[in-house]
Design an enzyme around this catalytic site. Structure first.
Site, PDB file in Angstrom:
ATOM      1  N   ASP A 143       0.001   3.137  -0.624  1.00  0.00           N
ATOM      2  CA  ASP A 143       1.231   3.304   0.145  1.00  0.00           C
ATOM      3  C   ASP A 143       0.958   4.054   1.448  1.00  0.00           C
ATOM      4  OD1 ASP A 143       0.870   5.879  -0.862  1.00  0.00           O
ATOM      5  OD2 ASP A 143       2.944   6.129  -1.524  1.00  0.00           O
ATOM      6  N   SER A 186      -1.168   8.526  -6.623  1.00  0.00           N
ATOM      7  CA  SER A 186      -1.398   8.324  -5.198  1.00  0.00           C
ATOM      8  C   SER A 186      -2.765   8.821  -4.738  1.00  0.00           C
ATOM      9  CB  SER A 186      -0.266   9.002  -4.415  1.00  0.00           C
ATOM     10  OG  SER A 186      -0.319   8.698  -3.046  1.00  0.00           O
ATOM     11  N   ASP A 210      -4.985   4.798   0.479  1.00  0.00           N
ATOM     12  CA  ASP A 210      -5.150   5.783  -0.584  1.00  0.00           C
ATOM     13  C   ASP A 210      -5.091   5.059  -1.925  1.00  0.00           C
ATOM     14  OD1 ASP A 210      -2.445   5.181  -0.555  1.00  0.00           O
ATOM     15  OD2 ASP A 210      -1.820   7.213  -1.067  1.00  0.00           O
ATOM     16  N   ASP A 216      -2.947   4.390  -4.276  1.00  0.00           N
ATOM     17  CA  ASP A 216      -1.926   3.396  -4.611  1.00  0.00           C
ATOM     18  C   ASP A 216      -1.519   2.557  -3.410  1.00  0.00           C
ATOM     19  OD1 ASP A 216      -0.536   5.435  -3.303  1.00  0.00           O
ATOM     20  OD2 ASP A 216       1.283   5.136  -4.471  1.00  0.00           O
TER      21      ASP A 216
END
EC number: 5.4.2.10
Length: 445
Positions: A241, A100, A237, A239
């Site tokens: 999400d 992440s 960010d 990833d």
């Protein structure tokens, strides 16, 4: 021994906490359990742009196919896309290889179930138990298979645009893709629905993910917005999400402000269930007041988007999230979704007579200071039993009685204890939070 799974899967420095052997075992035992005894589970795998992604993917593939599993590779793609694709393709589970917002040295492995939800603690504990026992699965002889999904992003885009306007004609956007999972697809997506798009953070090299860009570092995006005629800046960010935003004046629109705007919009459209937004204890008190102004309320959970989602599912709420930019729109997806959030926010901007800065001003944030105390993962909870630390926390709470609040919590994904203080005097907050964080570091050496 500390629990293998944190609040967002298994995460650690690649080659140290997160090894190839561990990835193999997560794939092997995880797919075995997720298939409920079937020897032919179907598992979707996606990843972000870290250089450790491919070797971890290979280890997972070997683990899954060792129990007869069918692997569907989605390649580099946002985490929320895996939740969608898993569900749409009727797979038994999805796996995301990502850390992440963390630096590239870290990576992680996170599971989604067949419906696109993160696994419950009990099932994670079962996987961990099998790994710790080195459990034999001698009855399995079937050989698995591996294939690649063609244009997996199309499945994702088709899903998140359902029920939301697909027309951003005339809206000027600046995107910061964090050199991460959205880098190859975000610009094309927003241009395909009419937006004029400039993009930064779209040149991943395996090591520059989240490095001076993305939702963890908004400075460059703020400067671009202040010097351009764009309507809105959007930062994901690693990833994708999470999503944070920047208005046309270069001012940050954080997760709380985004929740306020989307929550208000849903209320005005009659689709905000129970007139409630689910947030965490880290949410600014200003969000509570802003929502109250329009007849809405907030429900607070412990920190972590998984706990927000648990509350939403348990009590039938349809929006929740975190100040960090995790926003869950449960009518559209089962997890935090940066590009979905960005689409929703950009649609609000397009259809409003007010500029982004005017909408941003609908919520006034109270000063809030967050300082991280660096401690070993094995000692993150020891502050609870340390009399000196607890005495100091009590003194701070007494000092702020009725005029602020103190929140101490261990990070679910990093070797940190987070010290958050909220009140009226920024300088005083910084001093007190810094002193308390230093004390925690000294006591928990």
């Amino acid at each position: 021994m500390s629990r293998l799974f944190g609040t967002d899967g298994v995460r650690g420095v690649f080659g140290e906490e997160l090894t190839i052997d561990l990835a193999y075992n997560l794939g092997r035992y995880g797919s075995y359990l997720l298939a409920e005894g079937s020897h032919h589970p179907k598992i979707v795998i996606g990843m972000d742009t870290r250089e450790s992604g491919k070797p971890l993917e290979q280890a997972l593939v070997e683990g899954i196919t060792s129990v007869g599993g069918e692997v569907l590779l989605a390649g580099v793609i946002p985490t929320p896309a895996i939740a969608v694709i898993t569900r749409e393709l009727g797979a038994d589970a999805g796996i995301v290889i990502s850390a992440s917002h963390n630096p590239y040295q870290f990576n992680g492995i996170k599971f989604f179930d067949a419906q696109g939800y993160k696994l419950p603690d009990a099932l994670e504990d079962q996987i961990e138990a099998l790994i710790n026992e080195c459990a034999a699965l001698d009855d399995i002889t079937a050989k698995g298979s591996v294939s690649t999904i063609d244009h997996p992003e199309t499945i994702y885009f088709d899903h998140i645009t359902k029920g939301i306007s697909k027309d951003l004609t005339g809206v000027k956007l600046v995107l910061d893709c964090a050199n991460g999972a959205s880098a190859a697809i975000a610009k094309d997506f927003f241009e395909s629905i009419g937006a004029q798009v400039s993009v930064i953070g779209d040149q991943p090299d395996g090591q520059n993910i989240n490095c001076g860009c993305g939702s963890t570092c908004l400075k460059t995006l703020q400067e671009m917005m202040a010097d351009s005629d764009a309507d809105l800046g959007l930062a994901f960010d690693g990833d994708a999400d999470r999503c944070l935003a920047v208005d046309e004046k270069g001012q940050i629109i954080d997760g709380d402000a985004i929740l306020n705007l989307i929550g208000r919009h849903m209320k005005s459209q009659g689709c905000l269930k129970k007139d409630t937004v689910v947030v965490t204890v880290m949410s600014n008190i200003g969000l509570d007041l802003a929502l109250k102004e329009v007849g809405c309320k907030s429900i607070k959970t412990q920190v972590g988007d998984r706990y927000v989602l648990e509350e939403m599912r348990a009590n039938d709420y349809n929006i929740g999230g975190e100040q960090s930019g995790h926003v869950i729109l449960l009518d559209h997806n089962t997890t935090g979704d940066g590009m979905l959030t960005a689409l929703y926010l950009a649609t609000i901007i397009k259809n409003s007579p007010q500029k982004a800065s005017e909408l941003n001003a609908l919520m006034t944030s109270y000063p809030q200071v967050l300082v991280n105390a660096k401690v070993a993962n094995t000692k993150k909870h020891d502050y609870l039993g340390d009399a000196v630390i607890q005495d100091e926390i009590q003194k701070v709470e007494s000092h702020f009685a009725g005029q602020g609040r103190v929140l101490i919590r261990p990070s679910g994904t990093e070797p940190l204890v987070r010290v958050m203080i909220e009140g009226n005097n920024q300088r005083e907050l910084e001093k007190i939070a810094g002193n308390l964080a230093s004390l925690i570091e000294e006591r928990l050496v």
